[in-house]
Motif scaffolding. Sequence first.
Motif, short mmCIF file in Angstrom:
data_model
loop_
_atom_site.label_atom_id
_atom_site.label_comp_id
_atom_site.label_asym_id
_atom_site.label_seq_id
_atom_site.Cartn_x
_atom_site.Cartn_y
_atom_site.Cartn_z
N SER A 22 -51.47 -6.69 3.21
CA SER A 22 -52.89 -6.52 3.50
C SER A 22 -53.40 -5.15 3.09
CB SER A 22 -53.15 -6.73 4.99
OG SER A 22 -52.84 -8.04 5.36
N ALA A 23 -52.58 -4.13 3.25
CA ALA A 23 -53.00 -2.79 2.89
C ALA A 23 -53.26 -2.66 1.39
CB ALA A 23 -51.95 -1.77 3.32
N VAL A 24 -52.60 -3.46 0.59
CA VAL A 24 -52.77 -3.40 -0.85
C VAL A 24 -53.83 -4.40 -1.33
CG1 VAL A 24 -51.60 -3.69 -3.07
CG2 VAL A 24 -50.43 -2.58 -1.18
N ILE A 25 -53.88 -5.57 -0.74
CA ILE A 25 -54.73 -6.65 -1.23
C ILE A 25 -56.18 -6.55 -0.75
CG2 ILE A 25 -55.06 -9.16 -1.16
CD1 ILE A 25 -52.85 -8.27 -3.01
N VAL A 26 -56.41 -6.11 0.48
CA VAL A 26 -57.77 -6.11 1.04
C VAL A 26 -58.73 -5.24 0.22
CG1 VAL A 26 -59.13 -5.43 3.05
CG2 VAL A 26 -57.10 -6.83 3.35
N PRO A 27 -58.36 -4.00 -0.17
CA PRO A 27 -59.30 -3.24 -1.01
C PRO A 27 -59.62 -3.95 -2.33
CG PRO A 27 -57.60 -1.80 -0.17
CD PRO A 27 -57.19 -3.19 0.17
N SER A 28 -58.63 -4.59 -2.92
CA SER A 28 -58.85 -5.32 -4.16
C SER A 28 -59.79 -6.51 -3.94
CB SER A 28 -57.52 -5.79 -4.72
OG SER A 28 -57.71 -6.53 -5.90
N ILE A 30 -62.15 -6.71 -1.67
CA ILE A 30 -63.50 -6.18 -1.44
C ILE A 30 -64.15 -5.80 -2.77
CG2 ILE A 30 -64.78 -4.26 -0.42
CD1 ILE A 30 -62.73 -4.39 1.91
N ILE A 31 -63.41 -5.11 -3.63
CA ILE A 31 -63.95 -4.74 -4.95
C ILE A 31 -64.24 -5.99 -5.77
CG2 ILE A 31 -63.40 -3.58 -7.13
CD1 ILE A 31 -64.18 -1.69 -4.88
N GLY A 32 -63.38 -6.98 -5.70
CA GLY A 32 -63.62 -8.24 -6.41
C GLY A 32 -64.88 -8.93 -5.95
N LEU A 33 -65.14 -8.89 -4.64
CA LEU A 33 -66.36 -9.49 -4.11
C LEU A 33 -67.59 -8.74 -4.60
CD1 LEU A 33 -67.67 -11.55 -2.18
CD2 LEU A 33 -67.42 -9.84 -0.38
N VAL A 34 -67.53 -7.40 -4.59
CA VAL A 34 -68.67 -6.60 -5.06
C VAL A 34 -68.94 -6.87 -6.54
CG1 VAL A 34 -69.43 -4.23 -5.50
CG2 VAL A 34 -68.38 -4.82 -3.31
N VAL A 35 -67.89 -6.92 -7.34
CA VAL A 35 -68.06 -7.18 -8.78
C VAL A 35 -68.59 -8.59 -9.01
CG1 VAL A 35 -66.80 -7.44 -10.96
CG2 VAL A 35 -66.38 -5.46 -9.50
N PRO A 53 -61.56 -3.58 -12.52
CA PRO A 53 -61.76 -2.85 -11.25
C PRO A 53 -60.76 -3.25 -10.16
CG PRO A 53 -63.86 -3.62 -12.07
CD PRO A 53 -62.80 -4.24 -12.93
N ARG A 54 -60.42 -4.54 -10.11
CA ARG A 54 -59.43 -4.98 -9.12
C ARG A 54 -58.06 -4.40 -9.40
NH1 ARG A 54 -59.12 -10.93 -9.04
NH2 ARG A 54 -60.02 -10.79 -11.10
N ALA A 61 -54.65 1.95 -4.45
CA ALA A 61 -54.16 1.68 -3.10
C ALA A 61 -52.65 1.92 -3.03
CB ALA A 61 -54.49 0.25 -2.69
N LEU A 62 -51.93 1.48 -4.05
CA LEU A 62 -50.48 1.73 -4.07
C LEU A 62 -50.18 3.22 -4.17
CD1 LEU A 62 -49.20 -1.13 -6.38
CD2 LEU A 62 -48.71 -0.82 -3.95
N MET A 63 -51.00 3.94 -4.93
CA MET A 63 -50.77 5.37 -5.10
C MET A 63 -51.03 6.12 -3.79
SD MET A 63 -52.40 7.90 -7.95
CE MET A 63 -54.00 8.08 -7.18
N PHE A 64 -52.14 5.81 -3.12
CA PHE A 64 -52.49 6.55 -1.91
C PHE A 64 -51.71 6.08 -0.68
CE2 PHE A 64 -56.54 7.36 -4.25
CZ PHE A 64 -56.35 8.72 -4.38
N LEU A 65 -51.34 4.81 -0.64
CA LEU A 65 -50.64 4.26 0.53
C LEU A 65 -49.14 4.12 0.31
CD1 LEU A 65 -53.15 1.44 1.50
CD2 LEU A 65 -52.90 3.68 2.57
N GLY A 66 -48.66 4.54 -0.85
CA GLY A 66 -47.24 4.35 -1.18
C GLY A 66 -46.30 4.97 -0.17
N HIS A 67 -46.59 6.20 0.25
CA HIS A 67 -45.72 6.87 1.21
C HIS A 67 -45.69 6.10 2.54
CE1 HIS A 67 -43.66 10.05 3.34
NE2 HIS A 67 -44.61 10.04 4.25
N TRP A 68 -46.85 5.68 2.99
CA TRP A 68 -46.92 4.95 4.26
C TRP A 68 -46.21 3.60 4.14
CZ3 TRP A 68 -49.53 0.34 5.40
CH2 TRP A 68 -49.51 0.00 6.75
N LEU A 69 -46.37 2.92 3.00
CA LEU A 69 -45.73 1.62 2.81
C LEU A 69 -44.20 1.76 2.83
CD1 LEU A 69 -47.96 0.22 -0.07
CD2 LEU A 69 -48.01 -0.46 2.33
#
Length: 89
Positions: A22-28, A30-35, A53-54, A61-69
Amino acid sequence: MTPEAFVDVLREALSVIVIIVSAVIVPSLIIGLVVSVFQAATSINEQTLSFLPRLLTTLLALMFLGHWLVQTMMDFFMEMVQRIPQVVG
């Protein structure tokens, strides 16, 4: 291994999987919906306009959340290793 212990391990594994995905897919999504709304409003039907954009959002998201994941997966793994004596014995 008792059925209760197995169900508990399975439940925890599925919850970790859902959180990580979810942490990786949800932002994608949202951007897909906006586009998609933008494409519908302007009648632009270019496939790369939707894909790029997706892809970039997923990579960011992988870059910023990678450490947490990785930390979440390591915590789950360490918890499973600590449960080995309980499950086996």
